[in-house]
Structure formats: C-alpha cells, structure tokens
Design a protein around this motif. Structure first.
Motif, mmCIF file in Angstrom:
data_model
loop_
_atom_site.group_PDB
_atom_site.id
_atom_site.type_symbol
_atom_site.label_atom_id
_atom_site.label_comp_id
_atom_site.label_asym_id
_atom_site.label_seq_id
_atom_site.Cartn_x
_atom_site.Cartn_y
_atom_site.Cartn_z
ATOM 1 N N SER A 31 0.830 -1.206 0.000
ATOM 2 C CA SER A 31 0.000 0.000 0.000
ATOM 3 C C SER A 31 0.865 1.256 0.000
ATOM 4 C CB SER A 31 -0.929 0.016 1.213
ATOM 5 O OG SER A 31 -1.794 -1.086 1.203
ATOM 6 N N ALA A 32 1.924 1.260 0.808
ATOM 7 C CA ALA A 32 2.824 2.420 0.854
ATOM 8 C C ALA A 32 3.457 2.653 -0.510
ATOM 9 C CB ALA A 32 3.900 2.211 1.914
ATOM 10 N N LEU A 33 3.906 1.600 -1.145
ATOM 11 C CA LEU A 33 4.484 1.714 -2.485
ATOM 12 C C LEU A 33 3.447 2.245 -3.474
ATOM 13 C CD1 LEU A 33 6.924 1.218 -4.312
ATOM 14 C CD2 LEU A 33 6.058 -1.103 -4.672
ATOM 15 N N PHE A 34 2.233 1.736 -3.394
ATOM 16 C CA PHE A 34 1.152 2.201 -4.268
ATOM 17 C C PHE A 34 0.876 3.690 -4.059
ATOM 18 C CE2 PHE A 34 -3.436 3.004 -4.783
ATOM 19 C CZ PHE A 34 -3.556 2.764 -6.144
ATOM 20 N N PHE A 35 0.821 4.127 -2.788
ATOM 21 C CA PHE A 35 0.562 5.534 -2.503
ATOM 22 C C PHE A 35 1.666 6.429 -3.050
ATOM 23 C CE2 PHE A 35 -1.818 3.913 1.472
ATOM 24 C CZ PHE A 35 -2.991 3.738 0.733
ATOM 25 N N ALA A 46 -0.620 9.639 6.675
ATOM 26 C CA ALA A 46 -2.060 9.854 6.854
ATOM 27 C C ALA A 46 -2.880 8.828 6.087
ATOM 28 C CB ALA A 46 -2.431 11.266 6.416
ATOM 29 N N LEU A 47 -2.316 8.244 5.040
ATOM 30 C CA LEU A 47 -3.007 7.186 4.293
ATOM 31 C C LEU A 47 -2.762 5.807 4.901
ATOM 32 C CD1 LEU A 47 -2.327 8.423 0.668
ATOM 33 C CD2 LEU A 47 -4.580 8.190 1.725
ATOM 34 N N LEU A 48 -1.570 5.607 5.466
ATOM 35 C CA LEU A 48 -1.245 4.292 6.028
ATOM 36 C C LEU A 48 -2.000 4.001 7.333
ATOM 37 C CD1 LEU A 48 2.560 3.932 5.287
ATOM 38 C CD2 LEU A 48 0.653 2.741 4.199
ATOM 39 N N VAL A 49 -2.308 5.038 8.117
ATOM 40 C CA VAL A 49 -3.031 4.810 9.379
ATOM 41 C C VAL A 49 -4.428 4.243 9.117
ATOM 42 C CG1 VAL A 49 -4.026 5.931 11.409
ATOM 43 C CG2 VAL A 49 -1.673 6.435 10.744
ATOM 44 N N PRO A 50 -5.263 4.881 8.269
ATOM 45 C CA PRO A 50 -6.566 4.251 8.022
ATOM 46 C C PRO A 50 -6.449 2.908 7.297
ATOM 47 C CG PRO A 50 -6.352 6.249 6.704
ATOM 48 C CD PRO A 50 -5.177 6.186 7.621
ATOM 49 N N THR A 51 -5.414 2.745 6.470
ATOM 50 C CA THR A 51 -5.198 1.452 5.815
ATOM 51 C C THR A 51 -4.946 0.371 6.868
ATOM 52 O OG1 THR A 51 -4.271 2.553 3.874
ATOM 53 C CG2 THR A 51 -3.803 0.217 4.114
ATOM 54 N N ALA A 52 -4.146 0.689 7.880
ATOM 55 C CA ALA A 52 -3.881 -0.276 8.956
ATOM 56 C C ALA A 52 -5.162 -0.591 9.732
ATOM 57 C CB ALA A 52 -2.808 0.271 9.893
ATOM 58 N N LEU A 93 -12.457 3.332 6.121
ATOM 59 C CA LEU A 93 -12.591 3.502 4.672
ATOM 60 C C LEU A 93 -12.954 4.935 4.322
ATOM 61 C CD1 LEU A 93 -14.394 0.198 3.639
ATOM 62 C CD2 LEU A 93 -12.073 0.925 3.004
ATOM 63 N N PHE A 94 -13.858 5.526 5.098
ATOM 64 C CA PHE A 94 -14.228 6.925 4.881
ATOM 65 C C PHE A 94 -13.007 7.841 5.025
ATOM 66 C CE2 PHE A 94 -15.484 10.985 6.818
ATOM 67 C CZ PHE A 94 -16.229 11.515 5.772
ATOM 68 N N GLN A 95 -12.218 7.621 6.083
ATOM 69 C CA GLN A 95 -11.035 8.447 6.311
ATOM 70 C C GLN A 95 -9.987 8.234 5.225
ATOM 71 O OE1 GLN A 95 -10.746 10.868 8.427
ATOM 72 N NE2 GLN A 95 -8.670 11.369 7.802
ATOM 73 N N LEU A 96 -9.827 7.006 4.760
ATOM 74 C CA LEU A 96 -8.879 6.705 3.692
ATOM 75 C C LEU A 96 -9.264 7.449 2.408
ATOM 76 C CD1 LEU A 96 -6.414 4.994 2.821
ATOM 77 C CD2 LEU A 96 -8.030 3.198 2.191
ATOM 78 N N ILE A 97 -10.535 7.406 2.057
ATOM 79 C CA ILE A 97 -11.008 8.101 0.851
ATOM 80 C C ILE A 97 -10.881 9.609 1.023
ATOM 81 C CG2 ILE A 97 -13.070 8.582 -0.530
ATOM 82 C CD1 ILE A 97 -13.894 5.618 0.117
ATOM 83 N N ARG A 98 -11.230 10.100 2.178
ATOM 84 C CA ARG A 98 -11.149 11.548 2.452
ATOM 85 C C ARG A 98 -9.705 12.037 2.375
ATOM 86 N NH1 ARG A 98 -12.015 14.077 8.145
ATOM 87 N NH2 ARG A 98 -11.934 16.255 7.598
#
Length: 192
Positions: A31-35, A46-52, A93-98
């Motif tokens: 996921s980190a590589l994708f981001f 900020a993206l990895l926390v909601p992903t976790a 999921l909401f936080q990840l999209i936001r």
C-alpha cells in the motif's frame, strides 16, 4: 463459508498470529508503495493509518468466524466483535477516501514521537493490569490519562467521559450480553 471458518480457526493461534501480522505488514508495504507511485507521498502516513485500521477490522471480522455459537444464549459471541469491527471498517474507509482526495499537504516540520510513546505505554500498562485492577478501573484510568496526554484539562469532562464509558460498557456487557468483564484480583477479593 465452511472453508472460511476452518481457515479462521486455523489462524486463531500463536503461529497464525505471526502469519496474520506478516500478511498485514506486507499489505501495508505494498500500500505504501502504491501511494508513493500514485503521487501521494506528501500524505503517506495519513493514508497508512486508516489502511492499517481497515486491515485490523478485516482481521477481526475474519477471525470472528472461528468463534463458536453457544447454545442456550440469547446473544451470539460474534455480536460484539462485529459491533466493533464493522463501524471501524466503515470509518477507516471513509477516512482513507477523504485523505486520498484531500489537496496536497504542507510538510510537517516536526512531530511528537514522545506522545506516541506515552500513549502506547499508557495503553500497554492498562492492558497489563486487567488481571489485578480489572477492566473498569484500568479503562477509566487509561481514558483519563490519554485525554490529559492529548491536552484536555477540564477535569469534569475527563472524569465524565471515563465514567460514561465505564457505565456504557458495564451495561452492554453485564446487562445486555450477560458477559462479566474481568473485575481483577484486587476487587474480586473485596467483594467475595
């Protein structure tokens, strides 16, 4: 469905825990590589926390399949894990999209790693004392200390939040689900 239950049951042990942690770490790394590849390096954390948290809720939902149904009970042992995991999944999921859709962020000059350490230490201390002090005392103290750590100084709000959480969990577990939470050896000796 039966094979999913068998897989969940086989992972519900120490070796399975290692496998789950390894798979989740690998998914986080991908996921980190994708981001980064998608140009979201400025908000990677900020993206990895909601992903976790999405991973954590999916693991809890998955492992809940291995819980056995208890006969003669009005409620299922799967109810509380689902009640906690499904809202966590939705909010994450909401936080990840936001976060994904947010405009570019300015680089943060510094962080408060010491607060992260103290928060981890407070939670670890509370969990380690469940056997002695019990769930309710540990949870109330943990909530109060975390609120102080995060800068809240209104004592009435801190005590009220801790008291409301303790009453809510007592009502849900003891009265609705008929499941007693650990009272701790200190308090079980006083009331026996």
């Amino acid at each position: 469905m039966q094979s999913m239950q068998e897989l969940a049951l086989s992972l519900n042990n120490p070796r399975g825990l290692g496998m789950i942690v390894g798979v989740c770490a690998a998914i986080l790394a991908v996921s980190a590589l994708f981001f980064v590849v998608c140009g979201k390096r400025d908000r990677l954390g900020a993206l990895l926390v909601p992903t976790a948290f999405v991973e954590l809720s999916v693991v809890f939902i998955f492992l809940t399949n291995s819980l056995e149904e208890m006969g003669g009970m009005d409620s299922s042992s799967k109810l509380m894990p689902y009640l906690w995991s499904l809202p966590l999944l939705a909010v994450s999921l909401f936080q990840l999209i936001r976060t994904w859709r947010a405009p570019r962020l300015k680089a943060v000059g510094h962080g408060r790693v010491d607060k992260v350490f103290w928060a981890f230490a407070i939670v670890a201390a509370a969990i380690s004392q469940f056997g002695t002090l019990g769930f309710f005392v540990c949870t109330a103290a943990m909530l109060a200390l975390l609120m102080l750590l995060l800068g809240e100084r209104r004592i009435l709000l801190i005590l009220g939040t801790a008291a409301c959480w303790v009453l809510f969990t007592w009502f849900v577990f003891n009265k609705v689900l008929l499941i007693g939470l650990p009272a701790g050896t200190l308090f079980s000796k006083l009331f026996v």
